[in-house]
Design a protein around this motif. Structure first.
Motif, short mmCIF file in Angstrom:
data_model
loop_
_atom_site.label_atom_id
_atom_site.label_comp_id
_atom_site.label_asym_id
_atom_site.label_seq_id
_atom_site.Cartn_x
_atom_site.Cartn_y
_atom_site.Cartn_z
N CYS A 173 -7.40 2.06 11.11
CA CYS A 173 -6.07 1.97 10.44
C CYS A 173 -5.73 3.36 9.71
N MET A 232 -3.31 -6.35 7.81
CA MET A 232 -4.44 -5.63 7.78
C MET A 232 -5.21 -6.06 6.50
N ALA A 290 3.15 -0.58 8.07
CA ALA A 290 4.15 -1.19 8.75
C ALA A 290 3.71 -2.61 9.25
N LEU A 331 -4.41 -6.80 15.78
CA LEU A 331 -4.50 -7.52 14.39
C LEU A 331 -4.56 -9.01 14.61
N CYS A 372 -0.29 2.67 7.03
CA CYS A 372 1.04 3.07 7.03
C CYS A 372 1.95 1.87 6.43
N ILE A 413 1.02 -1.28 -0.36
CA ILE A 413 0.00 0.02 0.24
C ILE A 413 0.85 1.38 -0.03
S1 SF4 Z 1 0.29 -1.17 11.00
FE1 SF4 Z 1 -1.04 -1.89 9.43
S2 SF4 Z 1 -3.11 -2.05 10.52
FE2 SF4 Z 1 -1.82 -0.63 11.94
S3 SF4 Z 1 -2.28 1.26 10.80
FE3 SF4 Z 1 -0.48 0.60 9.67
S4 SF4 Z 1 -1.31 -0.48 8.04
FE4 SF4 Z 1 -3.04 -0.19 9.40
#
Ligand code: SF4
Length: 469
Positions: free
Chosen positions: A310, A339, A315, A376, A313, A151
C-alpha cells in the motif's frame, strides 16, 4: 489514536443519519473519483501498476536487506536511524530526541504513522507542544484534537461553514467564508510557529535505500518549512515504506498523486538526504529517522503480505460505496475504508475490529483502482474466514452459514431450496414486484430501499429454458 473499531456498527448508523456529513462526502465522487479517472488517462495505468507491484514486491521480499542498506547510507550522510518495535516505542523515541535537544515546540506535517503513535498526546504529556501544520490536520487539532477521517484529505467530513465557525471561535477574529482568505488567516497563525519551533516532525512517503533519503509529498509546502527551519528534523515512517532505488521511487510517483488527488505530480515533493552539510545554506543541524514496525513485520511472509504494498493513496476509500456513505470516523482507528478494514484487524487484532471485514460490499471497485494491485476484497474475505474459524461472529450468523454450506454441497437439495426461495420471494413482491421488507438478517438491505422481486424462477431454470430454445 485510541481504537474504537468495536463501535463500528453504532457509529456507522449515526453517520448515515447525519445529513450534513452525507452532503460533505459527495466531494469524494464529484472531486476525487473524477480527478483520478482523468489523471490516469495520461499513462498506461495497467502497465505502470504492474511495474509498481513488481518493485514494491522486490522491496518487501528482502525488507531486512533494504532497511539495513538504508540505515547504512542514511548514517553515512549524517542522519541517525532508530527502529521502533511498537508505536509506543516510536513515540517514546521521538520524545527522547526532543528532550535530548531541549525542544519545547514541535511543528508537524501530516503523518498517519504518528496518528498510530498518538504522538501529539505523548509529546504533550512530556511538556512539548506539538503543532499540526497541514491545513486539514491543523483544523482538526484546533477542534479539540478531532481525529482525521481520510488519509489524504483528513477534514473531508467538514464543510466550509463549519470551518469558518471554528476559525472565528478559535482565532477570535471576524468570520471569513472566502477560502483563500481563510487559508491566509491560518497561515498567519502558523507562520510564527514555524519560526519559533525547535523541531520538525514529518512522515515519509518512502525512504530510499540506495541514497538514505526520505521522500515527502505534500500539496501545501508545509513539509518544507518543517524540515528546513527547525534545527532538528525527525522523519517517522513505517518499515514497509523502503524502496531500493530512486528509479523505484520514480515509478511509484507516477501513480501516487494521480491515484490520490488526480494530479500528475503533487505541488511539493521533497527528497531529503541527511542534515545540513558544511557549506550548505539550509537544512536541520540534526536529522533522525524513526522507522516503525507496529505490527507490519507480522504480515511478512503471511497471507496478508500484499497489504504492505500500500502506498497510502486513498483511492480505495474514495471509490468504496461503504466509505462514501459513512466517512472515516466510523471505522474507529487511523485507517478507514477498504485498506483500513484489512490493516486495522491486522495491526490491532481481529477480535478488536470484528465488524471491519464486513464493512464492504466486495464489489471489487477498490481492487480495480488500487495502484498497488492489492486484492483488497480477497483479503477481506480471508479475514471473514478467520473470524468464522475463531468463532468471532454472532452464533446466528455462524449457524446460518453452516446451514448454507450444508445445502450448497448437495446439488439436489440446493435446487429445491432455491426454487422454493425464488417462488416465495416472487410472491412477497406482490403486484408491484417490489419487496419492501426482507426478514431477519436481510432487513438491513430493505431499510432504505425496496428490493426488486425475482421472477419466481431460479437461474438454473431460466438457463435450461434458454438452452432449449
Ligand atoms: S488504493 Fe488503498 S490499498 Fe491501494 S495503495 Fe491506495 S490506499 Fe493503499
Amino acid at each position: 489514536m485510541q481504537v474504537h473499531s468495536m463501535e463500528f456498527k453504532a457509529r456507522a448508523g449515526q453517520k448515515l443519519a447525519d445529513q450534513r456529513l452525507q452532503q460533505n462526502l459527495k466531494k469524494l465522487s464529484t472531486k476525487f473519483v473524477t480527478a483520478r479517472a482523468d489523471a490516469i488517462r495520461d499513462i498506461d495505468f495497467d502497465a505502470t501498476r504492474a511495474a509498481l507491484k513488481e518493485r514494491r514486491n522486490r522491496a518487501l521480499e528482502n525488507l531486512d536487506v533494504w532497511l539495513a542498506k538504508f540505515e547504512e547510507n542514511a548514517t553515512k550522510r549524517g542522519a541517525t536511524v532508530l527502529f521502533a518495535e511498537t508505536t509506543a516505542d516510536a513515540a517514546r523515541l521521538v520524545g527522547e530526541i526532543a528532550q535530548k535537544h531541549g525542544v519545547k515546540k514541535v511543528i508537524k506535517s501530516k503523518s498517519m504513522v504518528t496518528e498510530e503513535m498518538r504522538l501529539n498526546q505523548v509529546l504533550g504529556e512530556m511538556g512539548v507542544q506539538s503543532i499540526e501544520t497541514d491545513l486539514g490536520e491543523y483544523i482538526l487539532q484546533i477542534n479539540d484534537a478531532e481525529p482525521p477521517s481520510h488519509i489524504i484529505a483528513p477534514v473531508i467530513h467538514k464543510d466550509k461553514d463549519e470551518i469558518a465557525d471554528l476559525f472565528a471561535r478559535v482565532h477570535n477574529k471576524p468570520r471569513l467564508t472566502d477560502i483563500p482568505e481563510m487559508t491566509r488567516e491560518a497561515r498567519e497563525v502558523l507562520r510564527p510557529e514555524f519560526l519559533s519551533a525547535d523541531m520538525g516532525v514529518t512522515g515519509g512517503n518512502f525512504i530510499i535505500a540506495e541514497t538514505g533519503s526520505v521522500a515527502v509529498v505534500t500539496n501545501e509546502g508545509n513539509e518544507g518549512m518543517c524540515t528546513i527551519m527547525p534545527r532538528v528534523h525527525v522523519a517517522v515512517t513505517g518499515i514497509e515504506k523502503v524502496l531500493p532505488t530512486l528509479e523505484d521511487l520514480a515509478t511509484v510517483m507516477r501513480l501516487l498523486p494521480r491515484s490520490a488527488t488526480g494530479q500528475a505530480i503533487s505541488n511539493y515533493f521533497s527528497l531529503l538526504t541527511g542534515p545540513r552539510a558544511a557549506g550548505e545554506q539550509d537544512g536541520p543541524e540534526h536529522m533522525y529517522f524513526v522507522l516503525v514496525d507496529g505490527g507490519r513485520s507480522g504480515l511478512i511472509g503471511g497471507e496478508f503480505q500484499e497489504m504492505l504494498r500500500c502506498i497510502r493513496c486513498g483511492a480505495c476509500m474514495n471509490h468504496c460505496p461503504v466509505y462514501q456513505k459513512i466517512g472515516g470516523h466510523a471505522y474507529g482507528w487511523v485507517y478507514p475504508g477498504p485498506m483500513g478494514s484489512v490493516l486495522t484487524p491486522s495491526y490491532v487484532g481481529l477480535a478488536n475490529a470484528v465488524d471491519l471485514p464486513q464493512a464492504a460490499t466486495l464489489c471489487g471497485e477498490c481492487n480495480r483502482v488500487c495502484p498497488a494491485s492489492i486484492p483488497l476484497s480477497d483479503l477481506l474475505r480471508k479475514l471473514r474466514e478467520k473470524q468464522m474459524e475463531r468463532g468471532l461472529r454472532p452464533w446466528q450468523e455462524r449457524m446460518a452459514l453452516q446451514v448454507w454450506g450444508y445445502v450448497a454441497r448437495r446439488p439436489d437439495l440446493y435446487a429445491f431450496v432455491t426454487r422454493l426461495g425464488a417462488r416465495l420471494m416472487a410472491r412477497m413482491g406482490g403486484r408491484g414486484k417490489l419487496i419492501s421488507r426482507l426478514p431477519m438478517a436481510g432487513r438491513g438491505w430493505t431499510d432504505t430501499r425496496d428490493m426488486p422481486a425475482p421472477s419466481g424462477r431460479t437461474f438454473r431454470e431460466l438457463y435450461k429454458e434458454r438452452r432449449a430454445r
